[in-house]
Design an enzyme around this catalytic site. Structure first.
Site, mmCIF file in Angstrom:
data_model
loop_
_atom_site.group_PDB
_atom_site.id
_atom_site.type_symbol
_atom_site.label_atom_id
_atom_site.label_comp_id
_atom_site.label_asym_id
_atom_site.label_seq_id
_atom_site.Cartn_x
_atom_site.Cartn_y
_atom_site.Cartn_z
ATOM 1 N N HIS A 117 29.408 -4.676 -7.422
ATOM 2 C CA HIS A 117 28.483 -5.756 -7.799
ATOM 3 C C HIS A 117 27.020 -5.341 -7.626
ATOM 4 C CE1 HIS A 117 28.653 -6.722 -3.400
ATOM 5 N NE2 HIS A 117 27.404 -7.055 -3.608
ATOM 6 N N ASP A 151 35.800 -4.022 -5.937
ATOM 7 C CA ASP A 151 34.348 -4.013 -5.751
ATOM 8 C C ASP A 151 33.855 -2.630 -5.309
ATOM 9 O OD1 ASP A 151 31.881 -5.142 -5.976
ATOM 10 O OD2 ASP A 151 31.874 -6.086 -4.015
ATOM 11 N N SER A 229 25.033 -4.580 0.873
ATOM 12 C CA SER A 229 26.249 -4.294 0.112
ATOM 13 C C SER A 229 26.344 -2.821 -0.260
ATOM 14 C CB SER A 229 26.289 -5.127 -1.163
ATOM 15 O OG SER A 229 27.009 -6.300 -0.973
#
Length: 429
Positions: A117, A151, A229
């Site tokens: 993402h 992801d 992230s």
């Protein structure tokens, strides 16, 4: 000579008075007690008058030293990722959005692992690496491949030298209350280090922003914020055990990371195909429970994974699998949870044959299924399954955590619309 002094031992000059024997005896008692306390203190630091051994905190000091060393050695291999939105996707009158995330180098030739993402929808990806001399170098990066369900994304930069790397371990040896170190770029603050303990392992009852995927989260209380992230989660050996992925934006001390074991399965396929080619057998499955047993007229004392739907003319259907079958083993490995079967089937890959041991109407059976590629056209949730797929749970079965959690945005003003509001829950950093 004061009376009190005569009662407690030798006087100031060490001479005995009329009650010398009493004073001398008392002196022996105090000396012996002092020696005993001194001996105990040397081993466990006992303070006179206390009934316990006082810790020297040597383990804590050593642990803190280990954490500092882990962070120092890992820093050069942790990168900052900056993305720019494709201009074709920008509405008239709006500025292209930029995102910031984290990643880490896994190969000296410039391969970098991050969260999918972080780079999703980006037309430009730039990697910032801190050199050995302390200055920052920037390189354009190519997205080699990405996989939304895990992801994970693999990037590549062409650097003029071999790059420092982090070793990938396994999350299987990580337990609750183990210390972990997270390094990333929260809010663009490069190489920020946070430390915490593992709060839970194998967390599967969460879906960030409602996204379904192959998640088997490591939960921890180390701080994770927008920009984290894709950053590494390290054990005290300095090895990567997970990838920072999501955080509860309405709470504190609730962060999530994807075990590195999942990424290690995906990386070779991202490099070879640009995506993960999942094995697919065309069933939907649920954990065995009294409710499911009642719905399919099964023995409530049973175990395994219940087949709740079979795709018509799919690999499982052609192999003879039916609704209501209870899968007990896959290739002689015990299957206790639906999410475990889903991931094992997906990770096995296209074209592989698997052997299922199951019970049908109380009778044992064995079936062989040849896995196929997951259909690209998405079918209804109840029928699309790679040994299990999105939306298998009944409506209203969402857990409290699912309502609270969302993927953490890559930046405070990134593509996902910024930091989620409290009621948006779990977010991707």
């Amino acid at each position: 000579m004061p009376r009190l002094r005569r009662g407690i031992g030798l006087d100031g000059g060490g001479k005995a008075g009329p009650m010398g024997w009493t004073r001398f005896g008392g002196g022996i008692k105090w000396a012996v007690l002092a020696c005993a306390l001194g001996t105990a203190g040397s081993a466990g630091a006992r303070t006179p008058g206390k009934l316990w051994l006082e810790s020297q905190n040597r383990a804590v000091s050593r642990q803190h030293s280990n954490i500092s060393e882990v962070a120092r050695k890992a820093m050069p291999a942790v990168v900052s990722i900056t993305t720019r939105q494709d201009l074709a996707e920008v509405a008239p009158g709006e500025e292209p959005q930029r995102g910031i995330g984290s990643g880490f180098i896994i190969h000296p030739d410039g391969y970098i692992l991050t969260s999918a993402h972080v780079v999703d929808g980006a037309s430009e990806v730039t990697i910032s690496i801190r050199s050995a001399n302390g200055y920052v170098e920037e390189f354009p990066a190519t997205v080699v491949g990405e996989d939304e369900r895990t992801d994970c994304a693999l990037l590549k930069v062409d650097a003029p030298r071999k790059l420092p790397v982090l070793k990938l371990a396994s999350a299987s040896h990580v337990g609750i209350a183990d210390w972990v170190v997270v390094i990333g770029n929260p809010f663009g603050l490069a190489h920020s280090v946070t430390v915490g303990v593992v709060s839970y392992v194998g967390r599967t009852d969460v879906t960030p922003n409602g996204r379904d995927g192959d998640f088997d989260y490591l939960q921890m209380d180390a701080s994770i914020n927008p920009g984290n992230s894709g950053g590494p989660v390290l054990d005290l050996h300095g090895d990567v055990v997970a990838v920072a992925n999501a955080v509860n934006v309405s709470g504190q001390g609730i962060g999530f990371a994807i075990p590195i074991d999942i990424a290690k399965t995906v990386i070779p396929q991202l490099k070879a195909h640009g995506r993960m080619r999942r094995g697919w057998m065309g069933i939907s499955v649920q954990d065995f429970s009294p409710e499911v047993a009642q719905a399919f007229n099964l023995d409530p004392r049973g175990r395994g994974v219940v087949v709740t739907d079979v795709v018509e003319d799919g690999p499982a259907a052609r192999a003879g699998l039916r609704t209501g079958d209870v899968i007990l083993n896959m290739d002689r490995l015990s299957v206790a949870r639906a999410h475990t079967l889903r991931w094992q089937v997906a990770a096995r890959g296209v074209g592989q044959r698997i052997r299922l041991q199951l019970r049908r109407l109380g009778r044992p059976m064995t079936l062989k299924v040849k896995l196929e590629d997951l259909p690209l056209v998405e079918a209804p949730p109840s029928t699309l399954a790679s040994g299990g797929t999105p939306g298998e749970r009944a409506a209203g079965a969402r857990s409290v955590l699912e309502e609270l959690l969302s993927p953490v945005p890559s930046t405070p003003s990134g593509r996902s619309g910024g930091i989620p509001k409290a009621d948006e829950g779990l977010a991707a950093p």
